[in-house]
Design a protein around this motif. Structure first.
Motif, PDB file in Angstrom:
ATOM      1  N   ARG A 142       6.559   9.817   6.280  1.00 10.17           N
ATOM      2  CA  ARG A 142       5.333   9.752   7.058  1.00 10.17           C
ATOM      3  C   ARG A 142       4.457  10.973   6.796  1.00 10.17           C
ATOM      4  O   ARG A 142       4.961  12.041   6.476  1.00 10.17           O
ATOM      5  CB  ARG A 142       5.660   9.642   8.557  1.00 10.17           C
ATOM      6  CG  ARG A 142       6.379   8.341   8.900  1.00 10.17           C
ATOM      7  CD  ARG A 142       6.998   8.361  10.280  1.00 10.17           C
ATOM      8  NE  ARG A 142       7.777   7.147  10.498  1.00 10.17           N
ATOM      9  CZ  ARG A 142       7.323   6.048  11.093  1.00 10.17           C
ATOM     10  NH1 ARG A 142       6.077   6.019  11.547  1.00 10.17           N
ATOM     11  NH2 ARG A 142       8.085   4.983  11.233  1.00 10.17           N
ATOM     12  N   ARG A 143       3.173  10.782   6.945  1.00  8.40           N
ATOM     13  CA  ARG A 143       2.224  11.880   6.838  1.00  8.40           C
ATOM     14  C   ARG A 143       1.230  11.737   7.978  1.00  8.40           C
ATOM     15  O   ARG A 143       0.348  10.879   7.937  1.00  8.40           O
ATOM     16  CB  ARG A 143       1.507  11.852   5.489  1.00  8.40           C
ATOM     17  CG  ARG A 143       0.687  13.108   5.249  1.00  8.40           C
ATOM     18  CD  ARG A 143       0.121  13.213   3.848  1.00  8.40           C
ATOM     19  NE  ARG A 143      -0.873  12.198   3.589  1.00  8.40           N
ATOM     20  CZ  ARG A 143      -0.717  11.194   2.737  1.00  8.40           C
ATOM     21  NH1 ARG A 143       0.410  11.062   2.053  1.00  8.40           N
ATOM     22  NH2 ARG A 143      -1.676  10.307   2.549  1.00  8.40           N
ATOM     23  N   GLY A 144       1.446  12.524   9.037  1.00  7.33           N
ATOM     24  CA  GLY A 144       0.621  12.370  10.220  1.00  7.33           C
ATOM     25  C   GLY A 144       0.841  10.999  10.826  1.00  7.33           C
ATOM     26  O   GLY A 144       1.965  10.590  11.099  1.00  7.33           O
ATOM     27  N   ASN A 145      -0.253  10.257  11.027  1.00  4.16           N
ATOM     28  CA  ASN A 145      -0.148   8.923  11.609  1.00  4.16           C
ATOM     29  C   ASN A 145      -0.142   7.831  10.542  1.00  4.16           C
ATOM     30  O   ASN A 145      -0.517   6.686  10.798  1.00  4.16           O
ATOM     31  CB  ASN A 145      -1.297   8.678  12.594  1.00  4.16           C
ATOM     32  CG  ASN A 145      -2.656   8.634  11.892  1.00  4.16           C
ATOM     33  OD1 ASN A 145      -2.779   9.033  10.732  1.00  4.16           O
ATOM     34  ND2 ASN A 145      -3.667   8.156  12.599  1.00  4.16           N
ATOM     35  N   GLY A 202       0.790  -1.221   0.000  1.00  3.00           N
ATOM     36  CA  GLY A 202       0.000   0.000   0.000  1.00  3.00           C
ATOM     37  C   GLY A 202       0.822   1.269   0.000  1.00  3.00           C
ATOM     38  O   GLY A 202       1.875   1.339   0.621  1.00  3.00           O
ATOM     39  N   ARG A 203       0.340   2.271  -0.702  1.00  2.00           N
ATOM     40  CA  ARG A 203       1.047   3.542  -0.840  1.00  2.00           C
ATOM     41  C   ARG A 203       0.877   4.444   0.380  1.00  2.00           C
ATOM     42  O   ARG A 203       1.636   5.377   0.574  1.00  2.00           O
ATOM     43  CB  ARG A 203       0.537   4.274  -2.090  1.00  2.00           C
ATOM     44  CG  ARG A 203       0.849   3.559  -3.390  1.00  2.00           C
ATOM     45  CD  ARG A 203       0.043   4.137  -4.549  1.00  2.00           C
ATOM     46  NE  ARG A 203       0.349   5.539  -4.781  1.00  2.00           N
ATOM     47  CZ  ARG A 203       1.312   5.974  -5.592  1.00  2.00           C
ATOM     48  NH1 ARG A 203       2.082   5.100  -6.227  1.00  2.00           N
ATOM     49  NH2 ARG A 203       1.498   7.266  -5.774  1.00  2.00           N
ATOM     50  N   ASP A 204      -0.103   4.144   1.224  1.00  4.86           N
ATOM     51  CA  ASP A 204      -0.413   5.018   2.362  1.00  4.86           C
ATOM     52  C   ASP A 204      -1.175   4.162   3.373  1.00  4.86           C
ATOM     53  O   ASP A 204      -2.314   3.777   3.126  1.00  4.86           O
ATOM     54  CB  ASP A 204      -1.261   6.196   1.883  1.00  4.86           C
ATOM     55  CG  ASP A 204      -1.554   7.187   2.981  1.00  4.86           C
ATOM     56  OD1 ASP A 204      -0.811   8.173   3.089  1.00  4.86           O
ATOM     57  OD2 ASP A 204      -2.542   6.972   3.731  1.00  4.86           O
ATOM     58  N   THR A 205      -0.527   3.862   4.510  1.00  2.03           N
ATOM     59  CA  THR A 205      -1.093   2.911   5.469  1.00  2.03           C
ATOM     60  C   THR A 205      -0.993   3.484   6.871  1.00  2.03           C
ATOM     61  O   THR A 205       0.006   4.092   7.233  1.00  2.03           O
ATOM     62  CB  THR A 205      -0.321   1.567   5.415  1.00  2.03           C
ATOM     63  OG1 THR A 205      -0.213   1.133   4.059  1.00  2.03           O
ATOM     64  CG2 THR A 205      -1.023   0.500   6.229  1.00  2.03           C
TER      65      THR A 205
END
Length: 226
Positions: A137-140, A65-68
């Motif tokens: 990372r982006r936020g959590n 996944g690209r964003d998890t």
């Protein structure tokens, strides 16, 4: 100060492909249909069309996944770390870590593996200091993009040097050991006061002989240096 590589040095197998395969099979089996695409990209890497850093991003994005959410990655990584420590650690590595710790050396895991699973493995081995490849990372959430370089080859030496500086150590005040199985870590092995080639193939053993590095086989429980 003792630095340990992870893949095929402490572990029996490369951890990135192992992590991906286990995660797909246990948590997102539908992604198996995407494996042929990743294999095509791997061919591109083999012929020099795709960089090592980029293929790591592609494998991550396509297969897990690209964003998890970080909580999800943490769950997958914790399960993987338990599995690795139960089934994939070389016996000589455990003995060497114990011997270095008993001798009062600070132990650092220095690996191109992603921090999100290298750190749980290190914790289970009683290692608190980790130098590893970072995911952006982006936020959590954890993305498939790298935050900086893949910690491999010269980039690993740069990361080790930066870590030492950040910890307030001056290189000239330290006695450094570096353990690795692979010629890509030649810069780090040369940087160390004592380079130790572990579980190396024929070319790695030859390189060790040229540089007077110690050679060990950590599949053996007697292969420990004082």
């Amino acid at each position: 100060m003792c630095f340990y590589d992870l893949d095929r040095t402490v572990t029996r197998f490369p951890t990135w492909s192992w992590f991906l395969a286990r995660t797909i099979l246990r948590y997102c089996p539908w992604r198996i249909v995407l494996v042929p695409f990743v294999m095509l990209v791997a061919i591109g890497r083999a012929v020099g069309w795709v960089s090592r850093d980029r293929i790591k991003e592609v494998m991550h994005g396509v297969l897990i996944g690209r964003d998890t959410r970080q909580a999800v990655i943490d769950r997958w990584a914790g399960s993987f770390a338990d599995h690795v420590v139960r089934n994939g650690i070389r016996p000589g590595a455990l003995l060497q870590i114990a011997a270095d710790r008993a001798a009062g050396h600070r132990i650092v895991l220095a690996t191109a593996a992603h921090r999100f699973y290298a750190e749980p493995i290190a914790r289970r081995l009683g290692i608190s200091d980790v130098i590893a490849t970072e995911a952006r990372r982006r936020g959590n959430r954890i993305t498939h993009r790298l935050a900086g370089a893949n910690v491999y080859g010269e980039a690993k030496l740069a990361a080790v040097s930066a870590w030492l500086s950040g910890q307030g150590f001056a290189r000239e005040d330290l006695l450094v050991r570096f353990y690795s199985d692979h010629a890509s870590d030649a810069p780090c092995l040369a940087f160390a006061d004592r380079g130790i080639a572990v579980n190396g193939n024929r070319s790695m053993r030859a390189l060790a002989g040229q540089h007077d590095w110690t050679s060990l086989d950590w599949n053996l429980t007697t292969a420990v240096v004082a």
